[in-house]
Design a protein around this motif. Structure first.
Motif, mmCIF file in Angstrom:
data_model
loop_
_atom_site.group_PDB
_atom_site.id
_atom_site.type_symbol
_atom_site.label_atom_id
_atom_site.label_comp_id
_atom_site.label_asym_id
_atom_site.label_seq_id
_atom_site.Cartn_x
_atom_site.Cartn_y
_atom_site.Cartn_z
ATOM 1 N N PRO A 19 66.901 -52.754 9.040
ATOM 2 C CA PRO A 19 66.316 -53.239 7.782
ATOM 3 C C PRO A 19 67.370 -53.883 6.891
ATOM 4 C CG PRO A 19 65.512 -51.050 8.296
ATOM 5 C CD PRO A 19 66.607 -51.337 9.271
ATOM 6 N N TYR A 20 67.039 -55.017 6.299
ATOM 7 C CA TYR A 20 67.959 -55.755 5.426
ATOM 8 C C TYR A 20 67.168 -56.224 4.213
ATOM 9 C CZ TYR A 20 71.510 -59.088 3.874
ATOM 10 O OH TYR A 20 72.434 -59.760 3.132
ATOM 11 N N ALA A 21 67.299 -55.485 3.100
ATOM 12 C CA ALA A 21 66.454 -55.720 1.932
ATOM 13 C C ALA A 21 66.682 -57.086 1.297
ATOM 14 C CB ALA A 21 66.694 -54.613 0.899
ATOM 15 N N ASP A 22 67.900 -57.582 1.324
ATOM 16 C CA ASP A 22 68.227 -58.841 0.631
ATOM 17 C C ASP A 22 68.141 -60.039 1.559
ATOM 18 O OD1 ASP A 22 68.585 -57.523 -1.731
ATOM 19 O OD2 ASP A 22 70.764 -57.410 -1.581
ATOM 20 N N TRP A 23 67.157 -60.034 2.488
ATOM 21 C CA TRP A 23 67.048 -61.147 3.435
ATOM 22 C C TRP A 23 66.833 -62.485 2.735
ATOM 23 C CZ3 TRP A 23 62.512 -63.883 3.365
ATOM 24 C CH2 TRP A 23 61.399 -63.255 2.775
ATOM 25 N N ARG A 24 66.213 -62.456 1.537
ATOM 26 C CA ARG A 24 65.973 -63.709 0.823
ATOM 27 C C ARG A 24 67.279 -64.409 0.447
ATOM 28 N NH1 ARG A 24 62.357 -59.993 -0.861
ATOM 29 N NH2 ARG A 24 60.135 -60.513 -0.782
ATOM 30 N N SER A 25 68.342 -63.618 0.263
ATOM 31 C CA SER A 25 69.616 -64.214 -0.143
ATOM 32 C C SER A 25 70.180 -65.143 0.929
ATOM 33 C CB SER A 25 70.643 -63.125 -0.466
ATOM 34 O OG SER A 25 70.991 -62.390 0.703
ATOM 35 N N LEU A 26 69.771 -64.934 2.170
ATOM 36 C CA LEU A 26 70.262 -65.774 3.260
ATOM 37 C C LEU A 26 69.658 -67.179 3.214
ATOM 38 C CD1 LEU A 26 70.052 -63.186 6.170
ATOM 39 C CD2 LEU A 26 72.035 -63.782 4.787
ATOM 40 N N PHE A 27 68.594 -67.354 2.432
ATOM 41 C CA PHE A 27 67.903 -68.639 2.386
ATOM 42 C C PHE A 27 67.904 -69.222 0.982
ATOM 43 C CE2 PHE A 27 66.042 -65.796 5.545
ATOM 44 C CZ PHE A 27 66.372 -66.479 6.696
ATOM 45 N N THR A 28 68.911 -68.867 0.216
ATOM 46 C CA THR A 28 69.043 -69.367 -1.154
ATOM 47 C C THR A 28 70.468 -69.879 -1.352
ATOM 48 O OG1 THR A 28 67.495 -67.662 -1.867
ATOM 49 C CG2 THR A 28 68.722 -68.798 -3.579
ATOM 50 N N PRO A 29 70.717 -71.191 -1.204
ATOM 51 C CA PRO A 29 69.754 -72.246 -0.888
ATOM 52 C C PRO A 29 69.441 -72.287 0.606
ATOM 53 C CG PRO A 29 71.923 -73.191 -1.082
ATOM 54 C CD PRO A 29 72.074 -71.731 -1.428
ATOM 55 N N LEU A 30 68.479 -73.111 0.950
ATOM 56 C CA LEU A 30 68.069 -73.272 2.339
ATOM 57 C C LEU A 30 68.840 -74.432 2.959
ATOM 58 C CD1 LEU A 30 66.046 -72.336 4.527
ATOM 59 C CD2 LEU A 30 64.493 -74.114 3.700
#
Length: 440
Positions: free
Chosen positions: A6-17
């Motif tokens: 589990p990786y809670a901050d997965w959104r950070s990997l796509f900011t920016p895309l």
């Protein structure tokens, strides 16, 4: 993407895309991306670079699928800060980031007459609190600050509210000092955890220093300017010779002002002196003013802070990052992903295989295993409310360790010419460059 854990901050990997061509392999990411991106997306696209003018021209991108940009082009130009107000007044710039000295120049111009002042009077200063805070860093890797009691004493000697007001109140910005290392007021999940350390209390600071063995050097009345080594053998105490003489004289023993060490606490004959490193040059005036106030606050509890100004380009690389300081002022950003982004800033330094110490970005050298565990748990926790609670527990322990003391949220100051709209000090907002334009 499929994650192994589990990786809670997965959104950070796509900011920016980024496009796959930029991240599909190590060579692409490390080398090609560093020079230029093969693909871009946004309301504007690159048209030209001018090395002589130090500028980049962006033009409206007809292939952009979002709202059409209001401007035909944006020209980004590198201008030294001290020249920006003049360039704005002369019509060479429409918008520029500035600092407090430039704000004062504009306000001064508003009170004067003449053509030059008239141009400055028309400049609008837009202000906000930036998504970053300035902290007092205490190097716990060695010296007096390796003792947690001394670090906590330094923190309790400082009036954070007064420092925040000195920076932000003249700019008409909210001046409450940050209560967290991981989030700032207004961010979801923000919580003031500073009570884990405590606020200004000089008496408590002095008690902590005494507990750590730092004492005031005293001398008998009439002894004159005895040398410091001799005086260092006569520390305060009810059961020593000094205490007996004080009792005999009705408690009239006085502190002796030693040359260069007046009222400074000593331990084993060594004065409690901390090296306070600051950058030189225009742009660092505010840091130096804050440092002077901190030094005065520390003097009141028996700590001498010796301010050393170094070249701006060497400040971080050769002093902060290398650990060559006792006290320093520098800033960290607040992000939406503290469990990931702030983790290296507060991670406990670990021995490397070659015998060196890996500090990541924790230049204070202050950390604990428990803080690391809380960050690790938060990074894997998919329940957002539980993750926030873990982060608050970690933050409270960071406060208690007293390696970094948040002082104030940084001001964001942007000057614009008349008619510029949808641009300025964005604070936590994400700029929409397609909306930037001029009022008709």
């Amino acid at each position: 993407m499929t994650f192994g854990t589990p990786y809670a901050d997965w959104r950070s990997l796509f900011t920016p895309l980024y496009p796959k061509s930029a991240t599909g392999g190590a060579d692409a990411f490390n080398d090609v991306t560093r020079r230029t991106l093969k693909a871009t997306a946004g309301p504007f696209t690159l048209r030209a670079r001018d090395a002589r003018k130090r500028s980049v021209t962006l033009v409206r991108d007809p292939r952009w699928w979002g709202d059409r940009a209001k401007l035909d082009r944006l020209v980004l130009t590198a201008v030294p800060r001290e020249r920006r107000v003049t360039a704005l007044a002369g019509g060479k710039l429409d918008i520029a980031g500035i600092g407090r000295p430039e704000v004062e120049d504009i306000h001064t111009a508003a009170r004067r007459r003449g053509a030059a002042s008239a141009a400055l009077r028309r400049i609008d200063v837009r202000r906000s609190l930036a998504p970053a805070y300035t902290q007092l860093a205490l190097n716990g890797a060695g010296g007096p600050l390796a003792d947690e009691r001394v670090r906590r004493a330094v923190a309790r000697a400082i009036d954070r509210s007064a420092l925040a007001e000195s920076v932000l109140k003249p700019l008409e910005l909210p001046a409450a000092p940050p209560g967290s290392h991981l989030r700032l007021a207004g961010q979801p999940g923000y919580q003031d955890n500073s009570a884990a350390l405590g606020g200004k209390d000089p008496a408590a600071a002095q008690a902590m220093l005494a507990d750590a063995g730092w004492r005031t050097i005293t001398a008998e009345p009439g002894t004159g300017d005895a040398d410091s080594e001799d005086a260092g053998n006569r520390e305060d105490g009810a059961d020593g010779e000094t205490g007996e003489k004080a009792a005999e004289q009705g408690g009239k023993a006085r502190k002796r002002a030693l040359p260069g060490n007046a009222h400074v606490l000593h331990k084993d004959g060594v004065p409690l002196t901390l090296e306070f490193v600051l950058p030189k040059g225009r742009g660092a005036e505010q840091l130096r003013a804050v440092a002077e106030r901190i030094a005065q606050m520390l003097t009141a509890v028996g700590i001498r802070a010796e301010i050393e100004e170094v070249a701006g380009e060497k400040f971080f690389r050769e002093h902060v990052a290398s650990g060559d300081f006792d006290l320093a002022l520098y800033s960290w950003p607040a992000t939406a992903f503290p469990a990931t982004d702030a983790r290296p800033v507060f991670a406990k330094p670990r021995p490397a295989p070659d015998g060196s110490l890996t500090v990541q970005q924790n230049y204070t050298g202050v950390g604990t295993d428990r803080i690391d565990q809380l960050f690790e748990q938060a990074a894997e926790e998919l329940d957002e409310s539980v993750a926030r609670e873990l982060m608050n527990r970690a933050d409270a322990r960071i406060w208690a360790a007293a390696g970094a003391i948040p002082l104030y949220q940084r001001p964001e100051l942007v000057a614009v010419r008349p008619g510029v709209v949808n641009a300025g000090a964005f604070g936590f907002a994400t700029p929409r460059y397609q909306d930037v334009g001029f009022r008709r």
